[in-house]
Write a protein that holds these residues in place. Structure first.
Motif, PDB file in Angstrom:
ATOM      1  N   SER A  15       0.641  -1.193  -0.118  1.00 30.29           N
ATOM      2  CA  SER A  15      -0.053  -0.037  -0.077  1.00 30.29           C
ATOM      3  C   SER A  15       0.923   1.191   0.000  1.00 30.29           C
ATOM      4  O   SER A  15       0.370   2.074  -0.308  1.00 30.29           O
ATOM      5  N   CYS A  23      -1.714  16.619  -3.172  1.00 29.68           N
ATOM      6  CA  CYS A  23      -1.464  16.086  -4.536  1.00 29.68           C
ATOM      7  C   CYS A  23      -0.900  16.981  -5.438  1.00 29.68           C
ATOM      8  O   CYS A  23      -1.081  16.846  -6.935  1.00 29.68           O
ATOM      9  N   ASN A  46       2.531  13.577  -6.170  1.00 26.11           N
ATOM     10  CA  ASN A  46       2.356  13.215  -4.717  1.00 26.11           C
ATOM     11  C   ASN A  46       3.879  12.449  -4.544  1.00 26.11           C
ATOM     12  O   ASN A  46       4.346  12.157  -3.439  1.00 26.11           O
ATOM     13  N   GLU A  58       0.656   5.087 -12.378  1.00 25.51           N
ATOM     14  CA  GLU A  58       1.002   6.130 -12.046  1.00 25.51           C
ATOM     15  C   GLU A  58       0.995   7.419 -13.374  1.00 25.51           C
ATOM     16  O   GLU A  58       1.569   6.682 -14.473  1.00 25.51           O
ATOM     17  N   GLN A 111      -1.994   6.573  -7.987  1.00 28.02           N
ATOM     18  CA  GLN A 111      -3.482   6.494  -8.196  1.00 28.02           C
ATOM     19  C   GLN A 111      -4.455   7.042  -6.896  1.00 28.02           C
ATOM     20  O   GLN A 111      -5.541   7.248  -7.131  1.00 28.02           O
ATOM     21  N   GLN A 112      -3.640   6.892  -5.519  1.00 33.70           N
ATOM     22  CA  GLN A 112      -4.316   7.461  -4.539  1.00 33.70           C
ATOM     23  C   GLN A 112      -4.716   9.011  -4.846  1.00 33.70           C
ATOM     24  O   GLN A 112      -5.807   9.263  -4.314  1.00 33.70           O
ATOM     25  N   CYS A 113      -4.140   9.670  -5.393  1.00 35.42           N
ATOM     26  CA  CYS A 113      -4.206  11.168  -5.718  1.00 35.42           C
ATOM     27  C   CYS A 113      -5.193  11.215  -6.986  1.00 35.42           C
ATOM     28  O   CYS A 113      -5.934  12.419  -6.911  1.00 35.42           O
ATOM     29  N   ALA A 124      -7.612   9.572  -7.434  1.00 30.04           N
ATOM     30  CA  ALA A 124      -8.977   8.998  -7.181  1.00 30.04           C
ATOM     31  C   ALA A 124     -10.153  10.082  -7.186  1.00 30.04           C
ATOM     32  O   ALA A 124     -11.119  10.061  -7.743  1.00 30.04           O
ATOM     33  N   TYR A 173       2.102  10.736   1.582  1.00 29.58           N
ATOM     34  CA  TYR A 173       1.099   9.751   1.902  1.00 29.58           C
ATOM     35  C   TYR A 173      -0.009   9.959   2.663  1.00 29.58           C
ATOM     36  O   TYR A 173      -0.007  10.982   3.577  1.00 29.58           O
ATOM     37  N   GLU A 174      -1.029   9.792   2.078  1.00 36.07           N
ATOM     38  CA  GLU A 174      -2.452  10.142   2.631  1.00 36.07           C
ATOM     39  C   GLU A 174      -2.865   9.213   3.991  1.00 36.07           C
ATOM     40  O   GLU A 174      -2.235   8.265   4.114  1.00 36.07           O
ATOM     41  N   ASP A 175      -3.540   9.749   4.802  1.00 32.41           N
ATOM     42  CA  ASP A 175      -4.081   9.037   5.826  1.00 32.41           C
ATOM     43  C   ASP A 175      -3.189   8.369   6.859  1.00 32.41           C
ATOM     44  O   ASP A 175      -3.103   7.315   7.300  1.00 32.41           O
TER      45      ASP A 175
END
Ligand code: NAG
Ligand code: NAG
Ligand code: NAG
Ligand code: NAG
Length: 352
Positions: A30, A67, A77, A115, A228-230, A232, A341-343
């Motif tokens: 992750s 981001c 990011n 990415e 990809q997290q960013c 979304a 990193y998020e969260d």
């Protein structure tokens, strides 16, 4: 939330430091890593990444869009610096003064599927005063050619970059964003040919303006990508309050400092050494107060719990707002990466 879960779990697990577990592997995945990196030839951290990291640490502005990379005002990011692994090539047919022909090879396999490249900057570094045009009117020409990954290392048709200099020294930056936009990511390799030549000078035989190849210090490629997290969703964040740290049995954020050396990650995480991650704990009693950020479902659950404490548990105290941090680390290919990193930090808890 999963990341934090994993980190908290890792912190508490005494076996982790000795053997990799399924949970650590999925946590690393992750984080965008195939395995726990163990840098073999850790290169020095490129100054540009240190500067960016220090700047973010000095002003952990949670309102800033995580981001976007402020330094260049581009979406992204993840910032990576790849070292050149190419070799010098024979000079071939001299045209005028061909000083140097070098293959530039960047192994981009660390990039993940999905990415998106948003910026590419090539840096060429020369030792001080390396190349200097010897006679008036003579200039040094620098060209950069694309090379097909599978083809022989020979210049393609049109240069990507063509520039003239009176002298080459210190550091030159080239914006390759447009050139690499579509080509770099699927290839996983980036191969270019660099040529430095001196224009045919004035009459007579000027001494060669070419310095030896040792004048050439280093080449690196900086890439900014959007994970990809960013991609979304464009998330919005308000500036969260710092967690209140007074003891109370009610659900609320509690202070938790996670040290990366405690989880056995100090070898590959360059900075920070740890961070204040916090966690949620406390009761969610009936009647639920508004500041417990509960859902309608949780309100009903506490009502049922108050009637039948054995049959139905209280709602759980869980993170409802998290914020990101930046980490500087070595990836599985020994590249230095600065990634947002998020969260990672619990800012608020709620009864759910
Ligand atoms: C990457 O480069 C290596 C060495 O030049 C080559 O053998 C390989 O085919 C390249 N891979 C891709 C995906 O282009
Ligand atoms: C680099 O080039 C791209 C595309 O040509 C441009 O949009 C961007 O502003 C440039 N970046 C810098 C830092 O000059
Ligand atoms: C690129 O790096 C990866 C990961 O370190 C490695 O497995 C692969 O062999 C490298 N490819 C080339 C062409 O050097
Ligand atoms: C619930 O959210 C509010 C703001 O939305 C916040 O001030 C409060 O601290 C949160 N409650 C908990 C238990 O974190």
């Amino acid at each position: 939330m999963w990341i934090l879960h994993g980190l908290a779990w890792a912190l508490l697990s005494p076996v982790l430091a000795t053997e990799p577990s399924g949970q650590e592997t999925s946590l690393l995945k992750s984080l965008g890593l195939s395995a726990k990196p163990s840098p073999k030839n850790p290169v020095p951290v490129p100054p540009v990444l240190w500067r960016m990291f220090q700047k973010r640490k000095a002003r952990p502005d949670k309102e800033a869009n995580s981001c976007r990379v402020e330094e260049w005002n581009v979406p992204g990011n993840i910032v990576r610096v790849f070292a050149d692994q190419g070799r010098f090539l024979p000079e071939g047919q001299p045209q005028g003064w061909l000083c140097l022909r070098k293959l530039l090879f960047f192994n981009l396999s660390a990039l993940e599927e999905g990415e998106r490249l948003t910026m590419a900057q090539l840096e060429l570094q020369f030792h001080h005063n390396s190349y200097q045009s010897p006679s008036p009117g003579q200039v040094l020409e620098l060209r950069l050619y694309p090379v097909s990954p599978r083809g022989p290392p020979r210049p393609g048709r049109r240069p990507l970059v063509e520039r003239s200099f009176v002298r080459l020294h210190k550091s030159l930056l080239f914006n390759l964003s447009a050139a690499l936009k579509d080509s770099a990511i699927p290839g996983r390799n980036l191969t270019l040919v660099l040529e430095i030549s001196a224009s045919a000078g004035a009459s007579g035989t000027p001494r060669s303006p070419c310095a030896g190849t040792d004048a050439f210090e280093a080449t690196s490629l900086l890439l900014v990508t959007l994970g990809q997290q960013c991609q979304a969703a464009g998330r919005k964040r308000r500036s969260p309050p710092s967690p209140p740290l007074t003891p109370s049995p009610l659900c609320k954020p509690r202070r938790l400092y996670i040290s990366f050396s405690d989880v056995g990650w100090e070898n590959w995480i360059i900075a920070p050494r740890g961070y204040l991650a916090n966690y949620c704990r406390g009761d969610c009693p009936f009647p639920l107060a508004a500041e417990l950020n509960s859902t309608n479902h949780a309100v009903l659950q506490t009502m049922v719990h108050s009637l039948d404490p054995q049959g139905t548990p209280q709602p759980c105290c869980v993170p409802v707002r998290l914020s990101p941090i930046s980490i500087l680390y070595y990836d599985n290919s020994d590249n230095v990466v600065l990634r947002h990193y998020e969260d990672m930090v619990v800012d608020e808890c709620g009864c759910r």
